[in-house]
Design a protein around this motif. Structure first.
Motif, PDB file in Angstrom:
ATOM      1  N   LEU A 313       0.813  -1.217   0.000  1.00  0.00           N
ATOM      2  CA  LEU A 313       0.000   0.000   0.000  1.00  0.00           C
ATOM      3  C   LEU A 313       0.843   1.262   0.000  1.00  0.00           C
ATOM      4  O   LEU A 313       0.490   2.257  -0.620  1.00  0.00           O
ATOM      5  N   TRP A 314       1.966   1.225   0.731  1.00  0.00           N
ATOM      6  CA  TRP A 314       2.833   2.405   0.785  1.00  0.00           C
ATOM      7  C   TRP A 314       3.353   2.765  -0.596  1.00  0.00           C
ATOM      8  O   TRP A 314       3.346   3.926  -1.007  1.00  0.00           O
ATOM      9  N   GLN A 315       3.782   1.761  -1.364  1.00  0.00           N
ATOM     10  CA  GLN A 315       4.346   2.013  -2.681  1.00  0.00           C
ATOM     11  C   GLN A 315       3.336   2.637  -3.641  1.00  0.00           C
ATOM     12  O   GLN A 315       3.674   3.520  -4.425  1.00  0.00           O
ATOM     13  N   ILE A 316       2.096   2.191  -3.575  1.00  0.00           N
ATOM     14  CA  ILE A 316       1.127   2.660  -4.570  1.00  0.00           C
ATOM     15  C   ILE A 316       0.393   3.928  -4.150  1.00  0.00           C
ATOM     16  O   ILE A 316      -0.214   4.591  -4.987  1.00  0.00           O
ATOM     17  N   SER A 317       0.438   4.291  -2.877  1.00  0.00           N
ATOM     18  CA  SER A 317      -0.384   5.415  -2.444  1.00  0.00           C
ATOM     19  C   SER A 317       0.393   6.621  -1.939  1.00  0.00           C
ATOM     20  O   SER A 317      -0.034   7.751  -2.105  1.00  0.00           O
ATOM     21  N   ARG A 318       1.552   6.402  -1.319  1.00  0.00           N
ATOM     22  CA  ARG A 318       2.231   7.531  -0.687  1.00  0.00           C
ATOM     23  C   ARG A 318       3.686   7.690  -1.073  1.00  0.00           C
ATOM     24  O   ARG A 318       4.289   8.706  -0.792  1.00  0.00           O
ATOM     25  N   ARG A 319       4.290   6.686  -1.690  1.00  0.00           N
ATOM     26  CA  ARG A 319       5.726   6.714  -1.917  1.00  0.00           C
ATOM     27  C   ARG A 319       6.154   7.924  -2.745  1.00  0.00           C
ATOM     28  O   ARG A 319       5.585   8.246  -3.763  1.00  0.00           O
ATOM     29  N   GLY A 320       7.199   8.608  -2.277  1.00  0.00           N
ATOM     30  CA  GLY A 320       7.774   9.717  -3.018  1.00  0.00           C
ATOM     31  C   GLY A 320       7.094  11.046  -2.794  1.00  0.00           C
ATOM     32  O   GLY A 320       7.524  12.057  -3.331  1.00  0.00           O
ATOM     33  N   LYS A 321       6.026  11.105  -2.019  1.00  0.00           N
ATOM     34  CA  LYS A 321       5.329  12.360  -1.785  1.00  0.00           C
ATOM     35  C   LYS A 321       5.910  13.079  -0.576  1.00  0.00           C
ATOM     36  O   LYS A 321       6.141  12.484   0.463  1.00  0.00           O
ATOM     37  N   LYS A 322       6.108  14.371  -0.722  1.00  0.00           N
ATOM     38  CA  LYS A 322       6.749  15.143   0.341  1.00  0.00           C
ATOM     39  C   LYS A 322       5.914  15.184   1.617  1.00  0.00           C
ATOM     40  O   LYS A 322       6.443  15.333   2.706  1.00  0.00           O
ATOM     41  N   ASP A 323       4.592  15.135   1.466  1.00  0.00           N
ATOM     42  CA  ASP A 323       3.737  15.278   2.641  1.00  0.00           C
ATOM     43  C   ASP A 323       3.489  13.962   3.368  1.00  0.00           C
ATOM     44  O   ASP A 323       2.662  13.884   4.256  1.00  0.00           O
ATOM     45  N   MET A 324       4.224  12.919   3.005  1.00  0.00           N
ATOM     46  CA  MET A 324       4.047  11.634   3.680  1.00  0.00           C
ATOM     47  C   MET A 324       4.669  11.697   5.067  1.00  0.00           C
ATOM     48  O   MET A 324       5.831  12.026   5.219  1.00  0.00           O
ATOM     49  N   SER A 325       3.880  11.364   6.084  1.00  0.00           N
ATOM     50  CA  SER A 325       4.389  11.358   7.453  1.00  0.00           C
ATOM     51  C   SER A 325       4.697   9.936   7.886  1.00  0.00           C
ATOM     52  O   SER A 325       4.192   8.971   7.312  1.00  0.00           O
ATOM     53  N   GLU A 326       5.505   9.837   8.934  1.00  0.00           N
ATOM     54  CA  GLU A 326       5.834   8.513   9.472  1.00  0.00           C
ATOM     55  C   GLU A 326       4.584   7.821   9.981  1.00  0.00           C
ATOM     56  O   GLU A 326       4.400   6.621   9.775  1.00  0.00           O
ATOM     57  N   ARG A 327       3.693   8.572  10.629  1.00  0.00           N
ATOM     58  CA  ARG A 327       2.477   7.974  11.175  1.00  0.00           C
ATOM     59  C   ARG A 327       1.584   7.438  10.061  1.00  0.00           C
ATOM     60  O   ARG A 327       0.967   6.378  10.201  1.00  0.00           O
ATOM     61  N   ILE A 349      -0.851  -5.152  -7.021  1.00  0.00           N
ATOM     62  CA  ILE A 349       0.098  -5.533  -8.079  1.00  0.00           C
ATOM     63  C   ILE A 349      -0.163  -4.727  -9.347  1.00  0.00           C
ATOM     64  O   ILE A 349       0.769  -4.195  -9.968  1.00  0.00           O
ATOM     65  N   PHE A 350      -1.430  -4.602  -9.750  1.00  0.00           N
ATOM     66  CA  PHE A 350      -1.753  -3.859 -10.967  1.00  0.00           C
ATOM     67  C   PHE A 350      -1.470  -2.360 -10.813  1.00  0.00           C
ATOM     68  O   PHE A 350      -1.103  -1.694 -11.777  1.00  0.00           O
ATOM     69  N   LYS A 351      -1.613  -1.820  -9.596  1.00  0.00           N
ATOM     70  CA  LYS A 351      -1.362  -0.403  -9.373  1.00  0.00           C
ATOM     71  C   LYS A 351       0.123  -0.101  -9.170  1.00  0.00           C
ATOM     72  O   LYS A 351       0.530   1.061  -9.201  1.00  0.00           O
ATOM     73  N   THR A 352       0.921  -1.141  -8.940  1.00  0.00           N
ATOM     74  CA  THR A 352       2.344  -0.932  -8.697  1.00  0.00           C
ATOM     75  C   THR A 352       3.071  -0.466  -9.954  1.00  0.00           C
ATOM     76  O   THR A 352       3.973   0.373  -9.887  1.00  0.00           O
ATOM     77  N   ILE A 353       2.675  -0.977 -11.102  1.00  0.00           N
ATOM     78  CA  ILE A 353       3.390  -0.681 -12.360  1.00  0.00           C
ATOM     79  C   ILE A 353       3.456   0.815 -12.639  1.00  0.00           C
ATOM     80  O   ILE A 353       4.552   1.358 -12.831  1.00  0.00           O
ATOM     81  N   PRO A 354       2.331   1.565 -12.604  1.00  0.00           N
ATOM     82  CA  PRO A 354       2.458   3.008 -12.831  1.00  0.00           C
ATOM     83  C   PRO A 354       3.119   3.761 -11.678  1.00  0.00           C
ATOM     84  O   PRO A 354       3.525   4.908 -11.843  1.00  0.00           O
TER      85      PRO A 354
END
Length: 362
Positions: A313-327, A349-354
């Motif tokens: 979930l982290w990879q497809i929804s928040r990875r690389g975004k500046k506003d991502m917090s540890e919590r 898996i399908f959302k990981t590719i983009p």
């Protein structure tokens, strides 16, 4: 060495003293040096016979004991008799038992795990890993006991569903065969780009605080791990007690490493971890030891009760975004641990590719 007086009324992962009783001839010196600090109360038995006599007299006051037993071809039957006696008795069946094998033997390992042994270690044994594993197992045992007091239901440890494991084996095998030419090309480029090995191997903590060797294509200069403390002030996750470590424009990354990381090609060797069963294709990312040891509180330890994964979930929804917090990242991990399914895995898996091409250099 004899037991110390221990107060078991409170439990904290960092400071509680664990009772360890052991039998080990070949590993005795290494074991004693590893457990010499004040976090462990250790008692040695010089023979299988004396250990057997001790375990046969266990009472309700001995249920906090943790057993480390050296097992060899010569004492296999005696050791398994101890294990069977403990696991077949209602009073002692939850005692933590870790076997230390003097030589690798898959038949012994399979039999031990089937009987309910907590873990088996093959030589050479990294006793620092054994200690980390033992502390987590003790913590989880305590947590299970607390949950049972609140909820009259049986709490099962995570076991990968057969459908999920079959999907992992099928897709990882196909991917490794298909990508073998790319693996060869990347290996050549890494050797030309900078000094050091092609693959980066580190210890990571996955499901149930299981520690394993984690593979990546090397994207940083040699000995980059030694610079973590120096660069901690630039950590994307702010705070002195931050559980995760990641920085933008990491100076340790090589020229080729920037491309490998931004395209996520550096992660492809983890398909070997999936094939071996260390990880799943989808799950919570396995963590370095220095990160994992900060996530053993009741609130966040749930993430270790889900499969470790190549993507999640982290990879497809928040990875690389500046506003991502540890919590936020911790909450995503806990959410997956509570809600994962084969359908959610396929969706991830399908959302990981983009999501592979990330904008931020983190």
């Amino acid at each position: 060495m004899e037991f110390q007086n221990i107060n078991h009324n409170t439990y904290t992962t960092e400071s509680s003293v664990l009772k360890v009783i052991y039998y080990a001839e070949g590993f005795k010196e290494e074991l004693e040096s590893s457990f010499e600090n004040g976090l462990y109360s250790v008692k040695e038995f010089n023979s299988i016979k004396t250990l057997t006599e001790e375990t046969q007299s266990f009472s309700i006051n001995d249920l906090n004991n943790n057993l480390l037993i050296e097992i060899s071809p010569e004492n296999t039957n005696e050791v398994f008799q101890i294990v069977e006696n403990l696991k077949n008795h209602w009073l002692t069946r939850n005692i933590i038992i870790i076997l230390l094998l003097t030589e690798s033997n898959q038949a012994i390992t399979r039999r031990a795990l089937k009987l309910g042994v907590s873990d088996c270690y093959n030589p050479p044994i990294p006793f620092s890993d054994v200690k980390e594993r033992l502390r987590f197992l003790s913590f989880y045992k305590q947590l299970r006991a607390e949950k049972k007091d609140l909820y009259p239901i049986e709490i099962e440890e995570y076991k990968i569903p057969s459908g999920k494991r079959m999907l992992d084996l099928l897709l990882s095998s196909i991917a490794l065969i298909s990508l073998s030419p790319l693996f060869l090309l990347v290996a050549i480029l890494i050797k030309l780009d900078s000094k050091g090995p092609v693959f980066y191997t580190s210890k990571r903590v996955g499901t149930g605080y299981k520690i394993f060797d984690f593979y990546k294509f090397r994207s940083m200069k040699k000995d980059a791990d030694k610079e973590v403390e120096k660069l901690s002030k630039n950590n994307q996750y702010q705070g002195g007690d931050a559980a995760f470590f990641k920085i933008k424009d990491d100076p340790r990354v090589t020229k080729l490493g920037n491309f490998l990381r931004n395209s996520s090609i550096d992660e492809l060797p983890q398909l070997l971890n999936v094939l071996k069963g260390d990880m799943s294709l989808v799950g919570n990312r396995p963590l370095p030891l220095y990160e994992a040891e900060k996530l053993t509180t009741n609130e966040w330890s749930m993430r270790f009760l889900a499969p470790a994964g190549l993507t999640g979930l982290w990879q497809i929804s928040r990875r690389g975004k500046k506003d991502m917090s540890e919590r936020e990242r911790k909450k995503l991990d806990n959410f997956y641990a509570s809600n994962y399914s084969i359908w959610l895995d396929l969706k991830i898996i399908f959302k990981t590719i983009p999501a592979l091409l990330q904008k931020e250099k983190v």
